[in-house]
Design an enzyme around this catalytic site. Structure first.
Site, PDB file in Angstrom:
ATOM      1  N   LYS A  19      56.825 113.747  32.938  1.00 35.80           N
ATOM      2  CA  LYS A  19      58.134 114.597  32.702  1.00 35.80           C
ATOM      3  C   LYS A  19      58.435 115.614  33.692  1.00 35.80           C
ATOM      4  O   LYS A  19      59.811 115.528  34.372  1.00 35.80           O
ATOM      5  CB  LYS A  19      57.703 115.365  31.277  1.00 35.80           C
ATOM      6  CG  LYS A  19      58.840 115.971  30.490  1.00 35.80           C
ATOM      7  CD  LYS A  19      58.539 116.438  29.053  1.00 35.80           C
ATOM      8  CE  LYS A  19      57.136 117.280  29.388  1.00 35.80           C
ATOM      9  NZ  LYS A  19      56.599 117.847  28.323  1.00 35.80           N
ATOM     10  N   LYS A  48      41.871 119.207  34.806  1.00 36.70           N
ATOM     11  CA  LYS A  48      43.298 118.734  34.980  1.00 36.70           C
ATOM     12  C   LYS A  48      43.578 118.738  36.381  1.00 36.70           C
ATOM     13  O   LYS A  48      42.994 119.492  37.263  1.00 36.70           O
ATOM     14  CB  LYS A  48      43.924 119.657  33.991  1.00 36.70           C
ATOM     15  CG  LYS A  48      44.621 120.769  34.939  1.00 36.70           C
ATOM     16  CD  LYS A  48      45.911 121.291  34.523  1.00 36.70           C
ATOM     17  CE  LYS A  48      46.340 122.679  35.480  1.00 36.70           C
ATOM     18  NZ  LYS A  48      47.789 122.555  35.867  1.00 36.70           N
ATOM     19  N   TRP A  98      59.071 108.055  41.434  1.00 37.06           N
ATOM     20  CA  TRP A  98      57.599 108.371  41.945  1.00 37.06           C
ATOM     21  C   TRP A  98      57.197 107.664  43.168  1.00 37.06           C
ATOM     22  O   TRP A  98      56.736 108.241  44.076  1.00 37.06           O
ATOM     23  CB  TRP A  98      56.621 107.877  40.557  1.00 37.06           C
ATOM     24  CG  TRP A  98      55.112 108.181  40.884  1.00 37.06           C
ATOM     25  CD1 TRP A  98      54.634 109.277  40.355  1.00 37.06           C
ATOM     26  CD2 TRP A  98      54.215 107.464  41.754  1.00 37.06           C
ATOM     27  NE1 TRP A  98      53.325 109.306  40.827  1.00 37.06           N
ATOM     28  CE2 TRP A  98      52.990 108.190  41.702  1.00 37.06           C
ATOM     29  CE3 TRP A  98      54.297 106.105  42.224  1.00 37.06           C
ATOM     30  CZ2 TRP A  98      51.921 107.513  42.220  1.00 37.06           C
ATOM     31  CZ3 TRP A  98      53.120 105.733  42.996  1.00 37.06           C
ATOM     32  CH2 TRP A  98      51.921 106.380  42.833  1.00 37.06           C
TER      33      TRP A  98
END
Lengths: 557, 557
Positions: B72, B106, B410
């Site tokens: 996102k 993370k 990307w």
């Protein structure tokens, strides 16, 4: 003329920080700006200064503090401005104030009157985030300690012997003594712990004593976080924490550049406690300033018995600094208090009390001489000082072969300390400093403590209980004996009794506790109640601090 | 080509932040630089933009997250770059990542591949200090609460009913549940409490919903810190804390400007939890961006059931924002997981599973239509996607009257999302948005909850125990009934069961707890276990993160 410090600071025009950097010949691309009035000096640029000649290093210290005030920071700034005023390239090198206490009752720590550093509010609050970085690094290590135990405790950490505490930059007495990890399995193993205020973190001391990032990382790794069941120490590197801690501190380690209200450069960087730590600004800032200026004026915490002693015996010894002059700040008011006068009676002339209280100053003078650095006295003038008092003080100091110079920088800025500046320059030119620390590295820890008590405090010796003596001997044998000691005692007296003003004699210093700060590289010797987490008063300043309708900060002093 | 995100970020050349500001016509003196690659936009300058026309606001949201990833943030950045690539003046408006979780497991939150914002390490660590300011303000309030009780408790605060917790930006499970103020009289009255991670602070939500400093101060004053013995609420303003808290937050409230690796402007400001808070970046940043650009691309937390719902029903409702387009990000991999495929099998073509999992996307599409804003689907391309899968997905989406556009940002940056950018611009030009929130202000709190469960989650309704129902009714009567509700449930499913993927039906949502965030201005409805303080894994990233010999950060991903 009767403007408050904050009003003077606000009326001051600020030069863009790039112009301040330019005064030191630092190109704009080598500063890291924080707004238009603050900057850090990039580590890369500092590296290029290596071969520059060093300027002269001037320490500003003081008599024992009293509620009457001495104005050590103000004099440091005033002398810097005065040196620039007489055409010298001079930089102030100061400590960063802590955020938390601004919301309690203290005023800011950015000087006063016409001798201030700006932007005052920024410096007193978040500034460039250095203390937040130190808080984060400290608390990452703490989280990793409890996490290590949670996941199996490979290092066999004895949870009853964890010494590493969390920190917060806030006056918060509720956090002094807490129980952690309640609530069952998912929250870990319950144990008692607590929070200190950020400036009390060993990381603050490490930050201020590190020469560069590699040295910082090495020191962080040496931090002792507690002990195993077999009583051997567990370090930060045993749980692989030092790398991530250094990452959190990387940007903070670059020194901060701001300006005085007379637009002279001031480095403000690091601010460790002056009791459980050494109370001086960072080695990196001081050394960088020495490469950039002809005169660097720096300060140490509390009175000279604590602040200057640690500046010389810890900071200068470890960093290889050779100071060129010592300025002892005194006020006639504070000397009269040392002579037994109450604060309410200070406005009246009292030469007898002044003479009596000057004993405090005289002992500091003779102490400072022991370091081989020439000494001068700066008398920070107050309107209530009378001619007779000034004359008496100057005469007594002259009898010791030193000068006491009356300074008006608070009222007049650099111009008001011109006489002091000229005298300091002359003194440095005529009296070559022959700096040496008070004691040798190879003295035992016990001997080091006793040397300080006798030579600096004027006491008979330290009173060290047998168990503590054994601990000191054990450290001597484990190789920590070569470290300097960091005395933690009251700043109000040469003795351990805050009520013994003047120049007390025939006392001993009771040692209550000793603590090894292996990363910082000193042994803390605690002599009395040392508060590492302040509380807020009944009506904290925070109740009044606010933003006005234009977004200006009101109530911060 | 197989560079890691951090390698791509490091290879990217950065423009000086003043040049990025110049692209938005912001003069250098109106930015507050933080280094040469980050800046805040001064509040004074923002004030001058008041009468500018607003650009178009594009929300990027997603299907329910799975371990397969949706991208996102990456798509938000890619679309911004793509809009600039086709000649539009576009700005990304993103959330700030939290420092603490970087040391857990993370990765960073600055996009990925060729769609990233830089400087990546700064953004993921201290950035411009906003979160530290929020931590300080939160903990000042906490210290003032305990201090108030210590000094006589004039407000009669029931110490068993204090709801305000301290925060730290660190994953530290040991602080979840603690006892404070042990150690006797001088440390206050002992009580049980705990720490949340900083992003969970109500101050974070307030920070993100405030229109300006005055609004911020007002909201801070409304924070309920606990209850009196008579069960009436005690607010921050009752103990005069809001002014000093606003002072701590003043500088932080100015939005942060950075750049994408294609040198397009990105605002990154504020980052509240997407469960107990609304999960969107700050209103000030979004509104400032709208004044400066023709297209503003922003994102909301988690999937559209939580993130977009709150973006529309809390942020847009309260701030008067009128979004012009909604982009739902999906990946074929994640849709196949929603169709029941294990992560390890995702590399194989499976059109049947894809079709099944697309039910999740379809429900999000029809949900988003309920807000009156035109909807488009962005398919974030992976190398494992097959032509058959792409064709099947596009066909299903086309049957609903929408477009699903394959995006390669990307791998290729803005150029790779050109088709999406053109389609979004066309959609906005051709389909006038008629934005309206899902429910009216004057519905009761209970009705609001049930509306969301039925209309957005597709469930039968909420299962609310009698005591909670009574609390909601009490709030309705006390005047809080006009507030929106902020649902806190698992992000992995439309339901409250994280394992129910796809588009489940016939479930109810159990409400466990409700909480009034009076300063932020919403009622939090907690449906399940919500973690407000994460822990560290067995081997946290912190063990590997370090500085290399040149002072570069290694191991942060």
């Amino acid at each position: 003329m009767n403007l408050s410090d904050i009003e003077i600071a606000r009326q001051a025009t600020k030069l863009p920080i790039r112009d301040i950097a330019a005064k030191l010949d630092i190109p704009y691309e080598d500063i890291v700006p924080y707004g238009h009035d603050k900057a850090k000096i990039s580590a890369k640029y500092i590296e290029t200064l290596k071969n520059n000649k060093n300027g002269k290093l001037i320490l500003v210290t003081a008599i024992n503090p009293t509620p009457a005030g001495e104005g050590k920071t103000t004099t440091t700034i005033g002398l810097t401005d005065a040196l620039n005023h007489i055409g010298k390239k001079a930089v102030a090198s100061l400590r960063e104030p802590s955020l938390g206490p601004n919301f309690g009752q203290k005023g800011g720590a950015a000087g006063g009157g016409r001798s201030q550093v700006i932007p005052m509010e920024d410096i007193n609050l978040h500034f460039t985030g250095d203390f937040h970085a130190i808080t984060s690094a400290n608390n990452l290590l703490a989280a990793m300690v409890d996490n290590h135990i949670y996941w199996g405790n490979e290092q066999n950490i004895d949870s009853r012997r964890i010494t590493w505490k969390r920190v917060v930059d806030m006056n918060d007495r509720a956090l002094r003594d807490i129980v952690l990890s309640l609530g069952g399995v998912k929250n870990g193993f319950c144990r008692q712990s607590g929070f200190d205020i950020t400036v009390a973190s060993e990381i603050m001391a490490i930050f201020c004593l590190s020469e560069n990032l590699a040295d910082l990382t090495k020191r962080l790794g040496k931090i002792i976080i507690g002990y195993r069941y077999d009583k051997t120490p567990v370090t930060a590197s045993d749980i692989h924490a030092e790398g991530a801690m250094a990452v959190l501190l990387r940007d903070a380690l670059a020194p901060n550049l701001v300006q005085t209200i007379e637009h002279n450069p001031a480095f403000i960087h690091g601010g460790p406690f002056a009791n459980i730590a050494h109370g001086c600004n960072s080695v990196i800032a001081t050394k960088t300033a020495l490469k950039l200026a002809d005169y660097v004026v720096t300060e140490a915490g509390f009175g000279a018995d604590l602040g200057a002693e640690k500046f010389f015996d810890i900071k200068c010894r470890k960093a290889g600094l050779k100071p060129d002059a010592t300025v002892i700040v005194a006020t006639i008011r504070a000397l009269k208090m040392n002579g037994g006068i109450e604060k309410s009676d200070l406005a009246h002339e009292n030469v007898a009390a002044l003479k009596k209280g000057t004993a405090n100053l005289l002992r500091h003078i003779s102490n400072m001489e022991k370091y081989g650095v020439p000494v001068i006295v700066a008398v920070n003038y107050f309107n209530s000082d009378t001619d007779a008092e000034i004359e008496a003080l100057q005469k007594i100091v002259a009898e010791t072969g030193h000068q006491a110079i009356i300074c008006h920088h608070w009222e007049k800025g650099g111009e008001g300390a011109e006489e002091l500046a000229r005298a300091v320059v002359k003194m440095i030119a005529e009296n070559k400093s022959n700096f040496h620390p008070l004691y040798a590295d190879n003295l035992s820890l016990e001997e080091k403590i006793n040397t300080i008590v006798r030579e600096i405090y004027g006491g008979r010796g330290a009173d060290i209980p047998a168990n503590i003596l054994n601990q000191l001997k054990a450290w001597d044998e484990e190789g920590y004996g070569t470290l300097p000691v960091c005395m933690a005692k009251t700043q109000y007296s040469f003795s351990a009794d805050p009520k013994l003003l003047g120049a007390p004699e025939n006392f001993t210093i009771p040692v209550r506790e000793v603590k090894l700060s292996a990363g910082a590289g000193f042994v803390v010797v605690i002599c009395g109640d040392i508060m590492t987490m302040p509380g807020l008063p009944r009506h904290p300043m925070a109740e009044k601090i606010h933003l006005d309708e234009n977004g200006n900060i009101e109530g911060l002093s």
